[in-house]
Design an enzyme around this catalytic site. Structure first.
Site, PDB file in Angstrom:
ATOM      1  N   LYS A   1       1.497  -2.358  63.107  1.00  0.00           N
ATOM      2  CA  LYS A   1       0.714  -3.357  62.511  1.00  0.00           C
ATOM      3  C   LYS A   1       0.484  -4.432  63.684  1.00  0.00           C
ATOM      4  CE  LYS A   1      -0.258  -1.213  58.622  1.00  0.00           C
ATOM      5  NZ  LYS A   1      -1.409  -0.353  58.477  1.00  0.00           N
TER       6      LYS A   1
ATOM      7  N   SER B   1      -1.943   7.636  61.977  1.00  0.00           N
ATOM      8  CA  SER B   1      -3.049   7.488  60.946  1.00  0.00           C
ATOM      9  C   SER B   1      -4.160   6.604  61.786  1.00  0.00           C
ATOM     10  CB  SER B   1      -2.696   6.537  59.779  1.00  0.00           C
ATOM     11  OG  SER B   1      -2.227   5.187  60.098  1.00  0.00           O
TER      12      SER B   1
ATOM     13  N   SER C   1      -6.444  -0.014  55.875  1.00  0.00           N
ATOM     14  CA  SER C   1      -4.944  -0.484  56.154  1.00  0.00           C
ATOM     15  C   SER C   1      -4.196  -0.777  55.125  1.00  0.00           C
ATOM     16  CB  SER C   1      -4.998  -1.505  57.469  1.00  0.00           C
ATOM     17  OG  SER C   1      -3.627  -1.834  57.613  1.00  0.00           O
TER      18      SER C   1
END
Length: 304
Positions: free
Chosen positions: A145, A88, A252
Site C-alpha cells: 500500500k 491485485s 482496496s
C-alpha cells in the site's frame, strides 16, 4: 509463503555451511594426511589415485557447491532487495497485476530473516512511500500500500478525499488539517465492472502520484475501522504505527477497514518495477492463465 521461504533459506544455509565447516576442520586434514602417507609409500602415485584419496564425499561436495550461492541469496533477499509480484489491482494505476517489483529491505531497518527483530536502525517510512508489510490480521500475507498517515497524524476521510493534520507537539502553533491536493487527469482510462474510473494526480508531501476513484461507488463507511474517541472516517495514528491506503481508492482493503500497520510488520520500500507481464489470455485458450501474453517494457523503472 515468503516467511516459509526465508526459514527454508536460513536452514539450508546453516546446514550446508555447517557440513562444509566440519569437513574443513576435521575430515579434510585427515584426507591430506592419508595422501601424504600414500605418497610416502609410493612415489609415483597416479593423479587418479591422489584424487580418490582427497576427494570430498558426495554430501560435502554438494554442501560445498551450494553454500556460497545460498548464503548470497539469503543476504541479498533478507537485507538488500527482495522481489515481489503484484497480485491485485488495489494499487492501480501505480502498480498493475503482473508487475514484478523490487523491495528495498534496508529502508526501514535491517531485520533478521526469521524472527524479524530489528538489528540496525536505518530509517522510517515517509508520507507517500509505497511499502510492503505483513498484513496485521494475518502476518503470513504480504500487503503493498501507500503510506498516508505517520505516527501521531490525524487522518480524516470524507467525500472520497483525505484530510491530514500532521502530528504537532506545539499546541499553540499546530497547522490545521489540510485536504490532500488532487488534480484531474482523465476519466475512463481504467474501469471497474464497466464503470469508468476517474484518474487524479495526488500530492503527498514531495511525492506526486496518480490514484483512481470510482465516483459511483459508496465509501462503505459502515465497515470502517472503529477507533475509540474518533468519529466515523477519522483516524488518529498511534505511535509506532502507520496508516496505509491503496491508490485504487474504491477497490482496496486498507487501513480504513482494518486499522494501522505496526512498525514491527514493515518489510521494506517498493522502489522499482523490474519486469511487467500481461495476462490477457481468453478463456478459450488451451494455455494456462499464468502464462504471460506479453511484456510491458514501458513499465520498467522506478516507482513513484
Amino acid at each position: 509463503m515468503a516467511a516459509h521461504f526465508s526459514l527454508i533459506l536460513v536452514i539450508v544455509t546453516l546446514v550446508s555451511g555447517l557440513i562444509w565447516l566440519i569437513d574443513v576442520i576435521f575430515f579434510a586434514p585427515k584426507r591430506r594426511e592419508a595422501l601424504a602417507l600414500a605418497e610416502a609409500k609410493q612415489a609415483d602415485l597416479s593423479e587418479e589415485a591422489k584424487e580418490s584419496i582427497i576427494r570430498e564425499s558426495t554430501v560435502v561436495e554438494f554442501a560445498h557447491s551450494i553454500f556460497p550461492v545460498i548464503a548470497f541469496v539469503l543476504i541479498l533477499r533478507s537485507f538488500i532487495y527482495e522481489p515481489f509480484q503484484i497480485p491485485s489491482g488495489s494499487m492501480k494505476p501505480t502498480l498493475l497485476v503482473g508487475d514484478f517489483i523490487l523491495v528495498e529491505k534496508f529502508s526501514y531497518g535491517l531485520r533478521d530473516p526469521v524472527w524479524r527483530s530489528k538489528l540496525v536502525e536505518t530509517g522510517e517510512p515517509e508520507r507517500g512511500d509505497v511499502f510492503v508489510f505483513k498484513y496485521p490480521e494475518n502476518p503470513q500475507i504480504d500487503y503493498i500500500k501507500r503510506v498516508i498517515g505517520l505516527p501521531g497524524d490525524r487522518i480524516v476521510y470524507q467525500n472520497k478525499q483525505f484530510l491530514i493534520e500532521p502530528k504537532c507537539d506545539d499546541g499553540a502553533n499546530c497547522p490545521p488539517a489540510k485536504a490532500v491536493k488532487l488534480s484531474s487527469v482523465n476519466r475512463g482510462e481504467f474501469s471497474q465492472e464497466g464503470i469508468p474510473l476517474s484518474r487524479y494526480t495526488e500530492q503527498l508531501g514531495d511525492i506526486e502520484h496518480d490514484i483512481l476513484i470510482n465516483p459511483s461507488r459508496p465509501d462503505f463507511s459502515n465497515h470502517f475501522y472503529e477507533q475509540a474517541g474518533t468519529a466515523v472516517g477519522e483516524f488518529i495514528v498511534p505511535e509506532g504505527e502507520y496508516f496505509a491506503i491503496g491508490d485504487n481508492r474504491d477497490n482496496s482493503t486498507d487501513s480504513r477497514f482494518w486499522g494501522f500497520v505496526p512498525e514491527a510488520n514493515l518489510v521494506g520500500k517498493a522502489v522499482a518495477i523490474w519486469i511487467s507481464f500481461e495476462f490477457e489470455r481468453p478463456a478459450s485458450s488451451w494455455l494456462p492463465t499464468w502464462v504471460p501474453t506479453g511484456v510491458r517494457f514501458d513499465r520498467v523503472g522506478a516507482i513513484k
